[in-house]
Scaffold this active site. Structure first.
Site: not given
Ligand code: 8YV
Length: 315
Positions: A156, A158, A178, A233, A235, A259, A264, A282
């Site tokens: 995507g 990122i 996907r 980086i 989930r 990360d 968490e 994170h």
């Molecule tokens: C943030 C993230 O730390 O954007 C996301 O999905 O994981 C991070 O950028 C998080 O959302 C903040 O709670």
């Protein structure tokens, strides 16, 4: 813009955002404890038209049901896997996130984490600080980054930004997604196992949630193999964390840069002693500039919803 207390903050937010919500929108905050929460919802639930939350907390189906006049869930963050989007859609509740503004920082982090993991800079720093250089001599040799084969799960925004950066390092990029991405200049692998089997480093950049839970399974980790690395980086839920810890502890993976984690801020303590593992709390989007842009986009979504009923960046 001010409203008559129809905005609800769910979960902790960036302090400046929480202050703006309280001061300028007369937002209320959902209490943490379930006893207080039930009383709060009984008293105020029907007033709430917009929730502001983050990926850390989100809004589940039960909370949506307790807010009969809810129209929007506005998520600070690009990932919204903690919000029940199906339950929201079934009620006609819109959900927004903060795409694009964090892409560069998250991709920077992925590349930095990859380099740190292969070159062991964090571990080398600890070696110097512990006074070991004069005593134990040169630090052991590590793994070259440039010209490696990197597989990306999730091409995507990122994932593509990571691929773009690593191309400049002479890396060969392949990916699994996907759906195959039209015009992507990288080789497509039909499954995560196929991808993992042909790369030196597997980078996870896929969205979280039920659709990707455990996608990086024990079989995928075995396919990466004892000479290969994992960088995540995205989930923690995308990776079978128990299988990952076992592979790292038993030397069935060369290393990992993480990360994000399954639960968490808990991080498996078995990893603490491993110098081939880099552990970050994170922080991928965590710069002053990017978090300010995320905050501004969150407020733009809220303002737009309150003024017109439409979100700027719906998911
Ligand atoms: C943030 C993230 O730390 O954007 C996301 O999905 O994981 C991070 O950028 C998080 O959302 C903040 O709670």
């Amino acid at each position: 813009m001010s409203t008559s207390g129809s905005v609800l903050q769910v979960g902790p937010l960036k302090p400046s955002l929480a202050k703006t919500l309280a001061d300028d929108y007369a937002a209320r905050t959902l209490p943490e404890s379930s006893a207080e929460r039930a009383a709060f919802l009984a008293e105020h639930g029907a007033d709430v038209t917009a929730v502001v939350t983050s990926g850390r907390t989100g809004v589940d189906a039960g909370l949506i049901a307790a807010l009969p006049n809810l129209g929007a869930v506005i998520n600070f963050g690009v990932g919204y896997d903690t919000t029940d989007v199906e339950a929201a859609a079934a009620r006609g509740v819109g959900v927004s996130n903060t795409p694009d503004v964090l892409t560069d920082c998250v991709a920077d982090t992925a590349v930095g984490l990859l380099i740190d993991t292969l070159r062991q800079f964090s571990a080398s720093d600890r070696y110097v600080r512990a006074g070991r250089w004069p005593v134990d001599g040169s630090y052991p040799l590590t793994r070259q980054v440039s010209n490696t084969r990197v597989g990306i799960i999730g091409l995507g925004r990122i994932g593509s930004a990571i691929a773009h950066r690593l191309t400049a390092f002479g890396c060969t990029i392949s990916y699994h997604n996907r759906h195959q991405v039209p015009d992507a200049p990288y080789a497509y692998a039909a499954s995560p196992v196929d991808l993992a089997g042909g790369v030196d480093v597997l980078v996870v950049a896929a969205a979280g949630g039920d659709g990707t839970r455990g996608l990086v399974s024990a079989a995928v980790l075995d396919a990466i193999g004892p000479q290969g690395y994992l960088v995540n980086i995205a989930r923690g839920s995308v990776v079978d964390q128990e299988a990952l810890v076992s592979a790292l502890v038993n030397g069935r993976l060369a290393g990992a840069g993480l990360d994000v984690f399954a639960d968490e801020p808990k991080v498996p303590e078995e990893l603490f002693a491993l110098d081939n593992v880099v552990l970050l709390p994170h922080v991928a989007s965590g710069t002053v500039q990017t978090r300010a842009a995320m905050e501004a986009l969150t407020l733009r979504n809220l303002d737009s919803f309150l003024a017109t009923g439409a979100l700027v960046t719906p998911v």
